[in-house]
Design an enzyme around this catalytic site. Structure first.
Site, short mmCIF file in Angstrom:
data_model
loop_
_atom_site.label_atom_id
_atom_site.label_comp_id
_atom_site.label_asym_id
_atom_site.label_seq_id
_atom_site.Cartn_x
_atom_site.Cartn_y
_atom_site.Cartn_z
N LYS A 18 0.83 -1.22 0.00
CA LYS A 18 0.00 0.00 0.00
C LYS A 18 0.86 1.26 0.00
O LYS A 18 0.64 2.17 -0.79
CB LYS A 18 -0.94 0.02 1.23
CG LYS A 18 -1.92 -1.13 1.28
CD LYS A 18 -2.93 -0.98 2.42
CE LYS A 18 -2.34 -1.08 3.82
NZ LYS A 18 -1.79 -2.40 4.17
N ARG A 93 -9.68 0.48 9.14
CA ARG A 93 -9.24 -0.88 9.44
C ARG A 93 -10.29 -1.64 10.25
O ARG A 93 -10.06 -2.81 10.58
CB ARG A 93 -7.95 -0.84 10.24
CG ARG A 93 -6.68 -1.10 9.42
CD ARG A 93 -5.53 -0.89 10.37
NE ARG A 93 -4.30 -1.53 10.09
CZ ARG A 93 -3.25 -0.92 9.50
NH1 ARG A 93 -3.36 0.29 9.02
NH2 ARG A 93 -2.11 -1.56 9.39
N ARG A 132 11.52 -6.00 4.32
CA ARG A 132 11.41 -4.56 4.58
C ARG A 132 12.02 -4.22 5.94
O ARG A 132 12.63 -3.17 6.11
CB ARG A 132 9.94 -4.15 4.53
CG ARG A 132 9.70 -2.67 4.74
CD ARG A 132 8.27 -2.30 4.45
NE ARG A 132 7.39 -2.51 5.60
CZ ARG A 132 6.06 -2.34 5.58
NH1 ARG A 132 5.46 -2.02 4.46
NH2 ARG A 132 5.35 -2.52 6.66
N ARG A 138 11.50 -0.16 11.25
CA ARG A 138 10.24 -0.35 11.98
C ARG A 138 10.32 -1.60 12.85
O ARG A 138 10.47 -2.70 12.33
CB ARG A 138 9.07 -0.51 10.99
CG ARG A 138 8.61 0.79 10.40
CD ARG A 138 7.45 0.59 9.45
NE ARG A 138 6.32 -0.13 10.03
CZ ARG A 138 5.15 -0.26 9.42
NH1 ARG A 138 4.96 0.27 8.22
NH2 ARG A 138 4.17 -0.91 10.00
N ARG A 150 0.01 -8.86 13.33
CA ARG A 150 -0.57 -7.83 12.45
C ARG A 150 -1.46 -8.47 11.39
O ARG A 150 -2.53 -7.95 11.08
CB ARG A 150 0.55 -7.01 11.80
CG ARG A 150 1.25 -6.10 12.81
CD ARG A 150 2.57 -5.60 12.29
NE ARG A 150 2.43 -4.79 11.11
CZ ARG A 150 3.44 -4.56 10.25
NH1 ARG A 150 4.63 -5.11 10.46
NH2 ARG A 150 3.24 -3.80 9.21
P1 AMP Z 1 0.79 0.46 8.94
O1 AMP Z 1 1.83 1.49 8.74
O2 AMP Z 1 -0.47 0.75 8.16
O3 AMP Z 1 1.29 -0.93 8.72
O4 AMP Z 1 0.34 0.54 10.48
C1 AMP Z 1 1.27 0.25 11.51
C2 AMP Z 1 0.53 0.12 12.83
O5 AMP Z 1 -0.12 1.36 13.15
C3 AMP Z 1 -0.58 -0.91 12.86
O6 AMP Z 1 -0.07 -2.21 13.13
C4 AMP Z 1 -1.46 -0.38 13.98
O7 AMP Z 1 -0.88 -0.65 15.25
C5 AMP Z 1 -1.37 1.13 13.77
N1 AMP Z 1 -2.44 1.60 12.85
C6 AMP Z 1 -2.28 2.17 11.63
N2 AMP Z 1 -3.46 2.49 11.08
C7 AMP Z 1 -4.41 2.09 11.97
C8 AMP Z 1 -5.83 2.12 11.99
N3 AMP Z 1 -6.53 2.59 10.93
N4 AMP Z 1 -6.47 1.64 13.09
C9 AMP Z 1 -5.78 1.16 14.14
N5 AMP Z 1 -4.45 1.06 14.18
C10 AMP Z 1 -3.75 1.54 13.11
#
Ligand code: AMP
Length: 194
Positions: A18, A93, A132, A138, A150
């Site tokens: 994404k 989400r 990654r 991260r 996740r």
């Molecule tokens: P991402 O960068 O999209 O992989 O998000 C990394 C982490 O941020 C996720 O594993 C969640 O802990 C948190 N996170 C990101 N977006 C959301 C969301 N829409 N709702 C809840 N947690 C989120």
């Protein structure tokens, strides 16, 4: 905010690509890109109260609570009320987040154009995330157990959104396996058709 705007929800499990694709698509279509994960990470870096709150959830690979996430997203949208369109990445989400997004956009007399989903098999997701993790810095990419958590959170809370948007005829799946360029081409072709 203009009523006729392109609002895309870029969807897919962690590691689907994404973020990578969003950076091309936002330029190509002139959209404001909002990645909730990026906003949380920048808050963690700047040691804000929101960052402190989000960190414990993110470190475990769990979702940050809905209300916290929704409030943060609303503030980001409000900051960009003059945008031509939005590309949401990593949001919504959960069903609660999708419903809150509908209400938020309704207040601006607009709505989602489409959910565009990158479809990638689980095994490939783990490989991509571990790869990654070698360079992303991260912590949630570096550990197989957190990655599995996740992916589990995705299937428990997020995957259901496919039917949420399907029932509005707004779900569009795209094959997320291939080179970055191939996938960008597929996405561009689809978004051009809207
Ligand atoms: P991402 O960068 O999209 O992989 O998000 C990394 C982490 O941020 C996720 O594993 C969640 O802990 C948190 N996170 C990101 N977006 C959301 C969301 N829409 N709702 C809840 N947690 C989120």
């Amino acid at each position: 905010m203009p009523i006729q705007m392109t609002i895309i929800v870029l969807f897919g499990p962690p590691g689907a690509g994404k973020g990578t694709q969003a950076s091309f698509l936002k330029e190509r279509f002139g959209l404001v890109h909002i990645s909730t994960g990026d906003v949380f990470r920048s808050n963690i870096k700047n040691e804000t109260a929101l960052g402190k709150l989000a960190q414990s959830f993110m470190d475990e690979g769990n979702l940050v609570p809905d209300q916290v996430t929704i409030d943060m997203l609303s503030a980001e949208v409000d900051k960009n009320h003059d945008a031509n369109g939005f590309l949401f990445d990593g949001f919504p989400r959960t069903v609660a987040q999708a419903e809150a997004l509908d209400v938020l956009l309704d207040n601006y007399q607009t709505n989602i154009t489409a959910m565009v989903a990158l479809e990638v098999p689980d095994q490939l997701l783990v490989e991509r995330l571990l790869e990654r993790g070698k360079t992303s810095g991260r912590p949630d990419d570096a550990n197989t157990e957190i990655i599995q958590n996740r992916i589990k959170a995705y299937y428990t809370n997020t995957a259901i959104l496919k039917s949420y948007y399907e029932s509005q005829n707004k779900y569009f799946g795209v094959n997320g396996v291939g080179s970055i360029n191939e996938i960008t081409e597929r996405l561009q072709e689809l978004i051009n058709s809207f």
